[in-house]
Enzyme design. Structure first.
Site, PDB file in Angstrom:
ATOM      1  N   PHE A 251       2.681 -41.634 -19.849  1.00  0.00           N
ATOM      2  CA  PHE A 251       3.492 -40.441 -20.083  1.00  0.00           C
ATOM      3  C   PHE A 251       3.546 -39.660 -18.780  1.00  0.00           C
ATOM      4  CE2 PHE A 251       4.577 -38.262 -24.293  1.00  0.00           C
ATOM      5  CZ  PHE A 251       4.983 -39.415 -24.907  1.00  0.00           C
TER       6      PHE A 251
ATOM      7  N   GLN B  89       8.539 -24.571 -23.105  1.00  0.00           N
ATOM      8  CA  GLN B  89       8.883 -25.851 -22.519  1.00  0.00           C
ATOM      9  C   GLN B  89      10.260 -26.327 -22.978  1.00  0.00           C
ATOM     10  OE1 GLN B  89       6.681 -29.768 -23.508  1.00  0.00           O
ATOM     11  NE2 GLN B  89       6.202 -29.292 -21.393  1.00  0.00           N
TER      12      GLN B  89
ATOM     13  N   HIS C  53      12.247 -29.584 -23.142  1.00  0.00           N
ATOM     14  CA  HIS C  53      12.029 -31.028 -23.036  1.00  0.00           C
ATOM     15  C   HIS C  53      13.226 -31.635 -22.337  1.00  0.00           C
ATOM     16  CE1 HIS C  53      11.220 -35.185 -24.014  1.00  0.00           C
ATOM     17  NE2 HIS C  53      10.054 -34.831 -24.505  1.00  0.00           N
TER      18      HIS C  53
ATOM     19  N   LEU D 228      14.911 -34.695 -30.544  1.00  0.00           N
ATOM     20  CA  LEU D 228      14.035 -35.123 -29.462  1.00  0.00           C
ATOM     21  C   LEU D 228      14.160 -36.617 -29.192  1.00  0.00           C
ATOM     22  CD1 LEU D 228      11.541 -34.640 -27.581  1.00  0.00           C
ATOM     23  CD2 LEU D 228      10.126 -35.105 -29.569  1.00  0.00           C
TER      24      LEU D 228
ATOM     25  N   GLU E   8       9.414 -38.744 -24.459  1.00  0.00           N
ATOM     26  CA  GLU E   8       9.092 -39.060 -23.079  1.00  0.00           C
ATOM     27  C   GLU E   8       8.590 -40.505 -22.964  1.00  0.00           C
ATOM     28  OE1 GLU E   8       7.137 -35.790 -21.163  1.00  0.00           O
ATOM     29  OE2 GLU E   8       5.645 -37.133 -20.317  1.00  0.00           O
TER      30      GLU E   8
ATOM     31  N   ARG F 192       7.252 -32.189 -17.276  1.00  0.00           N
ATOM     32  CA  ARG F 192       8.493 -31.940 -18.013  1.00  0.00           C
ATOM     33  C   ARG F 192       9.320 -30.820 -17.389  1.00  0.00           C
ATOM     34  NH1 ARG F 192       6.490 -32.593 -24.316  1.00  0.00           N
ATOM     35  NH2 ARG F 192       6.422 -34.856 -24.237  1.00  0.00           N
TER      36      ARG F 192
ATOM     37  N   HIS G 214      11.617 -26.922 -26.616  1.00  0.00           N
ATOM     38  CA  HIS G 214      10.759 -27.883 -27.309  1.00  0.00           C
ATOM     39  C   HIS G 214       9.421 -27.325 -27.754  1.00  0.00           C
ATOM     40  CE1 HIS G 214       9.240 -31.775 -28.381  1.00  0.00           C
ATOM     41  NE2 HIS G 214       8.303 -31.772 -27.463  1.00  0.00           N
TER      42      HIS G 214
END
Lengths: 594, 244
Positions: free
Chosen positions: A126, A248, A250, A260, A263, A294, A361
């Site tokens: 990630f 955040q 995304h 979504l 990632e 991110r 997000h």
């Protein structure tokens, strides 16, 4: 419709009350169910409908499966750096070092993790993950159940709560906290959505496990239920919120729909391209490219679009390319993404790229707590715990995410701190800790908001005001922020508050009155939005997810700190960041590059 | 601009003696939206309309309903896929008591889920790390664990309509098999014993409505078939051991 007061509603008594039936709430309740304490989980939806269910890519933790030499200290380093150095290092240390235990417990409960050939839990790379404190290259540390990890985790927790006989008040909506004369929290006012019955749920410990509030923005990956109900209640009670400017975005929400796209897609080898077909992240993050933090990736995407290299007719999004991974990998590792993409983008990722856009997000801020989940306020620049009040998961700000959360750390956060909160409440109550009762007038006070809405005979329409709120936040407090625009936003929010204070609930019926629920939710959104706006306007620097055109640099001299928003005065103060982990040397602030 | 004619099931227990269908005429949206978006539009003009919703992307299972006669999730059903002429009929999931409008009382559905003990049972001491499971064994859970408990399948099943208290129903049976199929679960015999009565499993007559409506493309019918095979095998083993 009669007016509610302390003498005409029921009082139900508990030792511990958990508001919210998502991951952190159900992990806390699981701990308490085994303790023999009288506990209830109050959830406005049936627990498996909670937003944890939408988490996809996984839970990041150094369980030493993909790499037998992996080290939780490396995970800690990544998290501190990802947070742009305003995450509390004692809390991050606790999360990363306790994490493996919490993840193995989930596996023992039955969570159907994907597996490596040796039978161990599958881990994927990630963003922001490294080996050897950033010096050993990309790590693969995110434990996954295909791309449905949140679903698997939430259902596993619910299943184990059934096993342990937890007590659920499903489809009950918590309206406001009840406090006693000493400003301690003694429970909540809540009502059954199904019947409309109102009750005072009295408790020695009340846990806010109400998740995030992404619905303050017009474009969000968040479920419709993510309206910050816990934070709204806490702010109305005069309790502070920490780091609320940190939201955040995304990088990969589906263009148009907001859903979504994990990632994990980029972890498995997918990458972003602009209208020229260029893999532009090579320019912004030459080392790790699409697996930068991110915040970094989201800003790069917006810059590409602003500079005219966006895709599509309106040049207003970019593409996530996955087709080169092949049908086998996509079907095995990312089946949920293929499904979502076909449904919401009308694109089959096996053949075509997915149109994506940075989308709100995650709320890094929240009700400030220590590692035991105890909420606190500030007195004379010191933390002062609030007796009776706890928070965990996205609703809380421990703070392990600082200015930017790393992918896969939210699921870890909610199990580690849900568990810690449950454990601490047991100790506290068993050792005789508790709160004094509230008076009748204390209870009446907490019924005011509900009564006012029930009695409303004219006023503003919820859906319309909600749209105004979301547009305001989207326009002035998005990926890039600027003082002059934010000032406008703060002014607009004042007008919007005037409206949310005067909503008209036309539907007066008792049973499943969603008109009433949505009005109450909107008032919570407003509290969260206002805290966000004021904090964002005050923080005169760029750090993590908070990127200001007018203050483009990080300013450690003035802003290497948390922000504390005080709802009583609507002002911001600073709180020191913890740089004192217990088992390792602290990580000093450094230039953050990927 | 062409119009949509939406016929919506309405029932408010405090006002209505009986449920009724109410027609709403709205402009046909310029792009293909989901049924849930359509409901949001209706609710803006009539705030008294009630329905459940949460994730709006087909993973939470809140908004199962009958859409032009077929159960599905409102949030992932595009209007274009169900339109009959210009008509759309929305009703609550069939067979369950209606609380209000499209909201049904799912207690009976959840009770069946709890009945099959939907949690891993393994009393052996857990290792310090995870229990190992080969990818091939883990693959056996695919198509089972993904259930979102939306109840589209069970409420489309005539056998469940007939015996909702005794027939476990496709959703819960899918989960029963999810734990039977899990190599980490050690209570296979007890699970099969609990399902061996004439109603729990055997009221499934392979009508397959469950398969045709599942919004996650799962196949409860196949799982039920597997359970039946296991029950049969278990019975044979019991008879064999009694004879021995």
């Amino acid at each position: 419709m009669h007016k509610y007061n302390s003498s005409n509603i029921k009082t139900l008594e508990f030792d511990a009350l958990i508001i919210g039936g998502g991951g952190s709430g159900m992990r806390a309740s699981l701990e308490l169910a085994k303790s023999g304490l009288k506990t209830a989980v109050v959830s406005k939806v049936f627990p498996t409908r909670s937003h944890t269910v939408s988490a996809q890519g996984g839970i990041t933790c150094a369980i030493q499966s993909a790499d037998p030499n992996d080290d939780w200290r490396w995970h800690m380093y990544d998290t501190v750096k990802g947070a742009d150095f305003i995450g509390d290092q004692d809390a991050i240390e606790y999360m990363c070092s306790e994490g493996p235990k919490a993840v193995f417990e989930l596996e023992h409960m039955g969570l159907p993790f994907s597996r490596f050939d040796n039978g161990r839990i599958y881990q994927r790379p990630f963003g922001g993950q490294s080996k050897d404190f950033g010096k050993g290259g990309q790590a693969a540390r995110t434990c996954a159940a295909a791309d449905r990890t949140g679903h698997a985790l939430l259902h596993t927790l619910y299943q184990n709560n059934i096993k342990e006989g937890s007590n659920f008040l499903n489809e009950w909506f918590a309206v406001d906290l009840v406090k006693n004369s000493k400003n301690e929290v003694t429970g909540v006012i809540a009502f059954s959505i199904e019947s409309g019955e109102v009750a005072y749920l009295k408790a020695q410990a009340t846990v806010l496990a109400t998740g995030g509030a992404g619905r303050i923005y017009a474009s969000t990956t968040n479920a419709l239920i993510n309206t910050g109900d816990g934070l709204g209640m806490a702010l109305r009670s005069g309790f502070p919120a920490q780091d609320m400017e940190m939201w955040q975005f995304h990088p990969t929400g589906i263009y148009g729909a907001g859903s979504l796209v994990t990632e994990g897609c980029r972890g498995e080898g997918g990458y972003l391209v602009n209208a020229d077909g260029e893999r532009f992240m090579e320019r912004y993050a030459p080392n790790v490219k699409d697996l930068a933090g991110r915040d970094v990736v989201a800003r790069s995407m917006v810059l590409e679009i602003l500079e005219g290299r966006g895709c599509g007719e309106n040049k207003d999004h970019v593409f996530l390319k996955l087709d080169h991974l092949g049908a086998d990998v996509l079907n095995a590792k990312l089946p949920g993404i293929c499904e979502l993409s076909r449904t919401f983008a009308h694109v089959d990722p096996i053949y075509e790229p997915i149109p994506v856009i940075p989308t709100c997000h995650y709320m890094m801020g929240g009700t400030p707590t220590n590692v035991n989940g105890q909420a606190f306020q500030r007195l004379d620049n010191k933390d002062l715990t609030i007796p009776g009040l706890y928070a965990a998961g996205e609703a809380a700000c421990v703070s392990v995410h600082g200015a930017n959360r790393l992918g896969g750390n939210s699921l870890l956060d909610l199990v580690v701190f849900g568990r810690a909160t449950g454990k601490h409440i047991q100790e506290e109550i068993k050792s005789g800790g508790g709160v004094e009762s509230s008076s009748a007038s204390d209870v009446d006070e907490s019924l005011e908001r509900l009564n006012k809405l029930n009695e409303s005979s004219s006023g503003y329409q919820t859906a319309e005001v909600k749209r105004q709120l979301q547009t305001c936040m989207q326009n002035y407090f998005g990926v890039f922020r600027r003082g002059e625009f934010m000032k406008k936003g703060v002014e607009e929010l004042k007008e919007i508050r005037e409206k949310t204070d005067n909503l008209f609930v036309a539907d007066k019926s008792a049973a499943f009155n969603t008109n009433r629920v949505e009005a109450l939710e909107l008032q919570n959104l407003l509290e969260v939005a206002e805290a966000t706006a004021i904090a964002a306007l005050e923080r005169n620097e760029s750090r993590g997810a908070h990127a200001r055109d007018d203050y483009p640099d990080r300013d450690d001299e003035n802003w290497l700190c948390h922000s504390m928003y005080d709802p009583k005065t609507k002002t911001l103060s600073k709180r020191e960041v913890n740089f004192s982990p217990n088992q390792v040397d602290p990580f000093p602030p450094a230039v953050r590059s990927y | 601009m062409s119009k949509l004619e939406i016929s919506l099931y309405r029932y408010n227990p405090e006002k209505d003696k009986f449920p009724y269908m109410k027609t709403y005429n709205v402009d046909k949206p310029s792009r293909d939206i989901m049924i849930l978006d359509l409901l949001h539009l209706l609710k803006e003009s009539d705030e008294s309309i009630s329905y459940r919703r949460s994730c709006r992307e087909g993973v939470c299972g809140s908004d199962g309903m009958s859409i032009n006669g077929k159960n599905g999730l409102a949030c992932i059903t595009p209007i274009s896929s169900v339109l009959k002429g210009n008509k759309i009929e929305l009703r609550p999931l069939p067979g369950l008591p209606v609380i209000r409008d499209l909201v049904v009382d799912m207690s009976e559905f959840y009770a069946q889920y709890e009945k099959i003990k939907p949690f891993l049972q393994n009393d052996t001491t857990a290792p310090e790390q995870e229990r190992l499971q080969s990818p091939a064994d883990r693959d056996k859970l695919d198509g089972l664990y993904e259930c979102i408990l939306c109840a589209c399948c069970s409420t489309s099943c005539p056998s469940f309509w007939w015996n909702p208290d005794k027939f476990v129903g496709p959703a819960a049976l899918l989960q029963a098999y999810r734990f039977l199929a899990d190599t980490r679960d050690l209570s296979t015999d007890e699970r099969l014993e609990d399902l061996s009565d004439p109603f729990s499993v055997y009221r499934c007559h392979g009508i397959m409505n469950c398969v045709s409506v599942c919004p996650k493309s799962l196949n409860p019918n196949k799982a039920i078939g597997e359970i039946k095979s296991m029950l049969l095998k278990n019975k044979k083993n019991i008879i064999a051991s009694e004879r021995a």
